[in-house]
Design an enzyme around this catalytic site. Structure first.
Site, short mmCIF file in Angstrom:
data_model
loop_
_atom_site.label_atom_id
_atom_site.label_comp_id
_atom_site.label_asym_id
_atom_site.label_seq_id
_atom_site.Cartn_x
_atom_site.Cartn_y
_atom_site.Cartn_z
N GLU A 229 0.87 -1.18 0.00
CA GLU A 229 0.00 0.00 0.00
C GLU A 229 0.90 1.22 0.00
O GLU A 229 1.93 1.24 0.67
CB GLU A 229 -0.90 0.01 1.24
N GLU B 34 -2.11 11.24 4.00
CA GLU B 34 -3.13 10.93 4.99
C GLU B 34 -3.16 12.02 6.05
O GLU B 34 -2.12 12.62 6.36
CB GLU B 34 -2.86 9.58 5.67
#
Length: 283
Positions: free
Chosen positions: A159, A164
């Site tokens: 990933e 974020e």
């Protein structure tokens, strides 16, 4: 002792005494090494892009949706829909909106846009100019997942988190990768964070450069993260397969909701000015 045995013993003793054992070849043990950094460059014209110079729902030739309210592996509180109220394009931007409303058995709705089977790449430069939501419980992300899951389920196939943010830690932006060898589940996660002033009131450019040597993260074109291919196989570097982009706002969850959710702040939006993907120039 039989004579033949005595003879063998003497021969062996003589070889040892003369240093014969030192002449016996020994195996050469080498440690695996990663690739050499060839300082790859990237094409100057995007191979894939969305400038959001239209109105309505996101372009279906470029974007699909993940739909549902199963918690998404993180105990998230939202239901992801394909409603235009959760993802719409107007005034030159894409707006993803998380709302406080009952949908699909959940108390919040949002959208998770994906380029899977519409935009899938191995290596490249990825640029996304975005303005983030704010408020306790918001968890926006600009990230990438493997298209084919060639090495197995998460985190084995990897990933890449280009950006974020969690609303309870305003203006701190994170760049991270997850692999079987490096992930938060076993306390080995490889990431970095940086305070980005006005992350929720101004657009900032979030970018990664992904090559066979490394994944490098940039904010406003300043490098703040580097994950190098150590040459230890897919457990440490599964990033030699196709990945696709995801854009979403989660509500609550293991990280986003670690300090609770303030229902009064919704609706909240993440605005995307553009998404551009540049092909790596092979060397």
């Amino acid at each position: 002792m039989p004579l033949s045995s005595i003879g063998y013993f003497c021969f062996a003793w003589a070889m040892a005494a003369c240093g014969g054992e030192k002449d016996i070849p020994r195996p050469v043990i080498t440690q695996p090494t990663g690739p050499v950094d060839k300082n790859w460059s990237f094409e100057t014209t995007p191979v894939w892009a969305d400038e959001f110079d239209y109105s309505g729902k996101p372009n279906s030739a470029k974007w699909g949706y993940d739909i549902g309210g199963n918690g998404w592996g993180n105990n998230e509180l939202q239901y992801y829909s394909d409603n235009i109220s959760n993802a719409s394009v107007a005034d030159g931007k894409l707006t993803i909106t998380a709302r406080k409303e009952s949908v699909g058995g959940k108390e919040y709705s949002s959208a998770r846009l994906v380029t899977k089977d519409k935009g899938d790449w191995t290596y490249g430069r990825f640029e996304i100019k975005a303005k983030l939501p704010t408020g306790k419980g918001t968890w926006p992300a600009i990230w990438m997942l493997p298209t084919d899951w060639s090495y197995g389920n998460w985190p084995k196939s990897g990933e890449i988190d280009i950006m974020e943010h969690v609303g309870y830690d305003q203006d701190r932006v994170h760049v991270t990768v997850h692999t079987e060898a490096y992930n938060h589940g076993i306390g080995t996660q490889k990431g970095a964070s940086k305070v980005v002033p006005n992350a929720s009131t101004e657009y900032h450019l979030y970018r990664i450069d992904w090559t066979p040597f490394a994944i490098r993260g940039y904010i406003d074109n300043q490098m703040m993260y580097e994950f190098i291919n150590e040459g230890k196989g897919y457990a440490a570097w599964p990033f030699d397969k196709r990945f696709h982009l995801l854009l979403n706002i989660a509500v609550g969850g293991n990280w986003g909701g670690a300090q609770g959710v303030d229902a009064s702040v919704y609706p909240q939006t993440m605005e995307i000015d553009y998404v551009r993907v540049y092909k790596m120039v092979e060397k």
